[in-house]
Design an enzyme around this catalytic site. Structure first.
Site, PDB file in Angstrom:
ATOM      1  N   CYS A   3       0.872  -1.179   0.000  1.00 55.00           N
ATOM      2  CA  CYS A   3       0.000   0.000   0.000  1.00 55.00           C
ATOM      3  C   CYS A   3       0.902   1.221   0.000  1.00 55.00           C
ATOM      4  CB  CYS A   3      -0.904  -0.014   1.228  1.00 55.00           C
ATOM      5  SG  CYS A   3      -1.723   1.566   1.517  1.00 55.00           S
ATOM      6  N   CYS A   6       0.786   3.281   3.149  1.00 53.36           N
ATOM      7  CA  CYS A   6       1.477   2.623   4.274  1.00 53.36           C
ATOM      8  C   CYS A   6       2.985   2.762   4.089  1.00 53.36           C
ATOM      9  CB  CYS A   6       1.071   1.155   4.382  1.00 53.36           C
ATOM     10  SG  CYS A   6      -0.543   0.905   5.168  1.00 53.36           S
ATOM     11  N   ASP A  29       0.049  16.340  -1.589  1.00 47.64           N
ATOM     12  CA  ASP A  29      -0.225  15.490  -2.750  1.00 47.64           C
ATOM     13  C   ASP A  29       0.833  15.727  -3.825  1.00 47.64           C
ATOM     14  OD1 ASP A  29      -3.110  14.020  -3.854  1.00 47.64           O
ATOM     15  OD2 ASP A  29      -1.530  14.483  -5.302  1.00 47.64           O
ATOM     16  N   HIS A  45      -4.137   1.116   8.553  1.00 43.92           N
ATOM     17  CA  HIS A  45      -4.626   0.878   7.192  1.00 43.92           C
ATOM     18  C   HIS A  45      -6.124   0.579   7.212  1.00 43.92           C
ATOM     19  CE1 HIS A  45      -4.436  -0.213   2.928  1.00 43.92           C
ATOM     20  NE2 HIS A  45      -5.380  -1.069   3.258  1.00 43.92           N
ATOM     21  N   HIS A  96      -6.241   3.277   0.621  1.00 47.65           N
ATOM     22  CA  HIS A  96      -5.947   3.558   2.025  1.00 47.65           C
ATOM     23  C   HIS A  96      -6.706   4.850   2.315  1.00 47.65           C
ATOM     24  CE1 HIS A  96      -2.823   3.716   5.513  1.00 47.65           C
ATOM     25  NE2 HIS A  96      -3.655   4.733   5.695  1.00 47.65           N
ATOM     26  N   HIS A  98      -8.149   8.235   2.876  1.00 47.16           N
ATOM     27  CA  HIS A  98      -7.473   9.535   2.912  1.00 47.16           C
ATOM     28  C   HIS A  98      -8.480  10.633   2.630  1.00 47.16           C
ATOM     29  CE1 HIS A  98      -7.182   7.921  -1.194  1.00 47.16           C
ATOM     30  NE2 HIS A  98      -7.235   9.166  -1.628  1.00 47.16           N
ATOM     31  N   HIS A 100      -8.638  14.457   1.170  1.00 46.28           N
ATOM     32  CA  HIS A 100      -7.973  15.536   0.443  1.00 46.28           C
ATOM     33  C   HIS A 100      -8.384  16.863   1.085  1.00 46.28           C
ATOM     34  CE1 HIS A 100      -7.105  13.124  -3.329  1.00 46.28           C
ATOM     35  NE2 HIS A 100      -8.068  12.390  -2.812  1.00 46.28           N
TER      36      HIS A 100
HETATM   37  P1  AMP Z   1      -7.553   9.229  -4.778  1.00 48.48           P
HETATM   38  O1  AMP Z   1      -7.612   9.293  -6.271  1.00 48.48           O
HETATM   39  O2  AMP Z   1      -8.685   9.914  -4.086  1.00 48.48           O
HETATM   40  O3  AMP Z   1      -7.368   7.794  -4.309  1.00 48.48           O
HETATM   41  O4  AMP Z   1      -6.290  10.066  -4.347  1.00 48.48           O
HETATM   42  C1  AMP Z   1      -5.003   9.548  -4.324  1.00 48.48           C
HETATM   43  C2  AMP Z   1      -4.080  10.726  -4.352  1.00 48.48           C
HETATM   44  O5  AMP Z   1      -2.792  10.275  -3.958  1.00 48.48           O
HETATM   45  C3  AMP Z   1      -3.925  11.376  -5.718  1.00 48.48           C
HETATM   46  O6  AMP Z   1      -4.320  12.747  -5.629  1.00 48.48           O
HETATM   47  C4  AMP Z   1      -2.427  11.243  -6.014  1.00 48.48           C
HETATM   48  O7  AMP Z   1      -1.880  12.365  -6.669  1.00 48.48           O
HETATM   49  C5  AMP Z   1      -1.855  11.050  -4.630  1.00 48.48           C
HETATM   50  N1  AMP Z   1      -0.586  10.337  -4.569  1.00 48.48           N
HETATM   51  C6  AMP Z   1      -0.275   9.159  -5.155  1.00 48.48           C
HETATM   52  N2  AMP Z   1       0.982   8.800  -4.850  1.00 48.48           N
HETATM   53  C7  AMP Z   1       1.473   9.776  -4.035  1.00 48.48           C
HETATM   54  C8  AMP Z   1       2.725   9.988  -3.373  1.00 48.48           C
HETATM   55  N3  AMP Z   1       3.738   9.112  -3.490  1.00 48.48           N
HETATM   56  N4  AMP Z   1       2.886  11.106  -2.632  1.00 48.48           N
HETATM   57  C9  AMP Z   1       1.877  11.992  -2.504  1.00 48.48           C
HETATM   58  N5  AMP Z   1       0.657  11.843  -3.092  1.00 48.48           N
HETATM   59  C10 AMP Z   1       0.465  10.753  -3.853  1.00 48.48           C
HETATM   60 ZN    ZN Z   2      -2.219   1.401   3.700  1.00 47.83          ZN
END
Ligand code: AMP
Ligand code: ZN
Length: 112
Positions: A3, A6, A29, A45, A96, A98, A100
């Site tokens: 993940c 994670c 992000d 998680h 996972h 989250h 925004h």
């Molecule tokens: P979601 O589409 O709601 O699942 O959002 C996932 C978010 O994670 C997206 O906005 C991606 O740009 C962000 N994301 C993916 N990988 C990373 C990373 N390594 N560091 C920071 N943000 C990330």
């Molecule tokens: Zn996770």
């Protein structure tokens, strides 16, 4: 289980941290969709909003208690949007839980 959030939580993938405590991590992000775009995650998680239960929901309250301070610390002064994408139709790409935080400019008046 691999993940990406994670891995960020464990320090295996670098991130620009906005806030951290024993239970919560907030980081910027990598592909920002607003001038300020921060993700707030529980360190535990949990796959998505669909997986919030009476047993694990306290962390969601803790996250929301912290969001105003995280937004303020990041320089947001005129409002922000909090979004959690859940499942395929919402385009959830990281499984996972989250939240925004989007702010730093006038956002679109439509959410979808
Ligand atoms: P979601 O589409 O709601 O699942 O959002 C996932 C978010 O994670 C997206 O906005 C991606 O740009 C962000 N994301 C993916 N990988 C990373 C990373 N390594 N560091 C920071 N943000 C990330
Ligand atoms: Zn996770």
């Amino acid at each position: 289980m691999s993940c990406i959030f994670c891995m960020i939580k464990n320090g295996d993938i670098p991130s620009k941290k906005a806030y951290e405590d024993d239970n919560i991590l907030a980081f910027y992000d990598v592909n920002p969709q607003a001038p300020v775009h921060i993700l707030v995650i529980p360190k535990e998680h949990i796959e998505s909003v669909d997986c919030i239960t009476p047993e694990n929901s306290a962390i969601v309250a803790k996250i929301f208690e912290k969001i105003p301070a995280i937004a303020k610390e990041a320089g947001i002064t005129n409002g922000y949007r909090v979004i959690s994408n859940c499942g395929p139709d919402a385009c959830q790409s990281v499984k996972h839980l989250h939240f925004h935080i989007l702010g730093g400019a006038q956002l679109a008046d439509k959410m979808a």
